[in-house]
Write an enzyme that holds these catalytic residues in place. Structure first.
Site, PDB file in Angstrom:
ATOM      1  N   VAL A  44       0.843  -1.206   0.000  1.00  0.00           N
ATOM      2  CA  VAL A  44       0.000   0.000   0.000  1.00  0.00           C
ATOM      3  C   VAL A  44       0.879   1.259   0.000  1.00  0.00           C
ATOM      4  O   VAL A  44       0.519   2.277  -0.601  1.00  0.00           O
ATOM      5  CB  VAL A  44      -1.012  -0.060   1.170  1.00  0.00           C
ATOM      6  CG1 VAL A  44      -0.382   0.083   2.511  1.00  0.00           C
ATOM      7  CG2 VAL A  44      -2.099   0.965   0.983  1.00  0.00           C
ATOM      8  N   ASP A  45       2.040   1.186   0.612  1.00  0.00           N
ATOM      9  CA  ASP A  45       2.983   2.314   0.637  1.00  0.00           C
ATOM     10  C   ASP A  45       3.401   2.685  -0.794  1.00  0.00           C
ATOM     11  O   ASP A  45       3.332   3.867  -1.203  1.00  0.00           O
ATOM     12  CB  ASP A  45       4.209   1.883   1.472  1.00  0.00           C
ATOM     13  CG  ASP A  45       5.048   3.037   1.972  1.00  0.00           C
ATOM     14  OD1 ASP A  45       4.683   4.203   1.722  1.00  0.00           O
ATOM     15  OD2 ASP A  45       6.079   2.771   2.628  1.00  0.00           O
ATOM     16  N   SER A 128       0.169  -3.695   8.720  1.00  0.00           N
ATOM     17  CA  SER A 128       1.040  -4.826   9.125  1.00  0.00           C
ATOM     18  C   SER A 128       0.663  -6.183   8.550  1.00  0.00           C
ATOM     19  O   SER A 128       1.373  -7.156   8.822  1.00  0.00           O
ATOM     20  CB  SER A 128       1.123  -4.954  10.665  1.00  0.00           C
ATOM     21  OG  SER A 128       2.000  -3.988  11.220  1.00  0.00           O
ATOM     22  N   THR A 129      -0.421  -6.272   7.771  1.00  0.00           N
ATOM     23  CA  THR A 129      -0.867  -7.614   7.350  1.00  0.00           C
ATOM     24  C   THR A 129      -0.269  -8.082   6.017  1.00  0.00           C
ATOM     25  O   THR A 129      -0.605  -9.174   5.553  1.00  0.00           O
ATOM     26  CB  THR A 129      -2.411  -7.692   7.243  1.00  0.00           C
ATOM     27  OG1 THR A 129      -2.841  -6.810   6.201  1.00  0.00           O
ATOM     28  CG2 THR A 129      -3.067  -7.324   8.557  1.00  0.00           C
ATOM     29  N   GLY A 130       0.598  -7.253   5.409  1.00  0.00           N
ATOM     30  CA  GLY A 130       1.231  -7.658   4.150  1.00  0.00           C
ATOM     31  C   GLY A 130       2.673  -8.064   4.408  1.00  0.00           C
ATOM     32  O   GLY A 130       2.948  -9.098   5.026  1.00  0.00           O
TER      33      GLY A 130
END
Ligand code: APR
Length: 185
Positions: A44-45, A128-130
């Site tokens: 996402v970043d 944090s889920t990736g």
């Protein structure tokens, strides 16, 4: 049939979980799942920096960094938002290294930045889920508990919080966690 979209009120704040790409979300602020160097990255970043343009990275460089469990705000460049709030979640290391506390802090700090900026609509990804490997169901519970506690205590001008989940498993996990609040558990 499993539901992948859910909604619930935490006090006067409407909370929605949905599947989607956060860079397409129209909101006062979008939260980014950043790293502590605020250096950009993948997931996402990467999507936020690509869609928002160089203004966001320039602002991140001026800030310099952010500790795990923290959040800092920048302008949103070309994104359909006024601000990006860069939140730094923990790397999952098995659950015994303060991960839940740090993940909850990243959500609470994001809400603190949103409050300072007078944000009314805010979109979160599943921090944090990736790349950081936090298990989805546990991350969803931590996220919703942290957000619920914070907005009930200090709603500021918030009207709506959207969790925008990229994958169907993430959308299901967040819908299930929100459903647990709705049914009072
Ligand atoms: N919109 C919404 N969610 C997205 C998008 C998108 N466009 N792209 C990816 N995601 C989801 C992933 O599917 C995952 O569920 O965001 C969630 C978080 O995954 P990551 O982006 O990998 O973030 P995180 O696990 O917090 O790891 C952060 O990854 O890219 C680097 O710079 C970042 O080093 C940092 C680390």
């Amino acid at each position: 049939m499993s539901e992948v979209t859910a909604s619930c009120r935490f006090g006067r704040v409407l909370v929605v979980t949905k599947r989607g790409d956060i860079t397409r979300e129209r909101a006062d602020a979008l939260v980014n799942a950043a790293n502590s160097r605020l250096a950009g990255g993948g997931g996402v970043d990467g999507a936020i920096h690509r869609a928002g343009g160089p203004e966001i990275l320039a602002a991140c460089r001026r800030i310099g960094g952010c500790p795990t469990g923290g959040a800092v705000a920048t302008p949103a460049g070309r994104l359909p938002a006024r601000y990006v709030i860069h939140a730094v979640g923990p790397v999952w290391r098995g659950g015994g290294h303060g991960e839940a506390r740090l993940l909850a802090a990243a959500y609470r700090e994001s809400l603190a930045r949103a409050r300072e900026l007078g944000v009314r609509t805010l979109a979160f990804p599943a921090i944090s889920t990736g790349a950081y490997g936090y298990p989805l169901a546990a991350a969803a519970r931590v996220a919703l508990e942290a957000v619920r506690g914070e907005v009930l205590a200090r709603p500021g001008r918030l009207e709506e919080i959207r969790f925008v989940l990229f994958s169907e498993p993430a959308a299901r996990a967040f819908a299930a966690a929100l459903g647990a609040f709705r049914s009072g558990s």
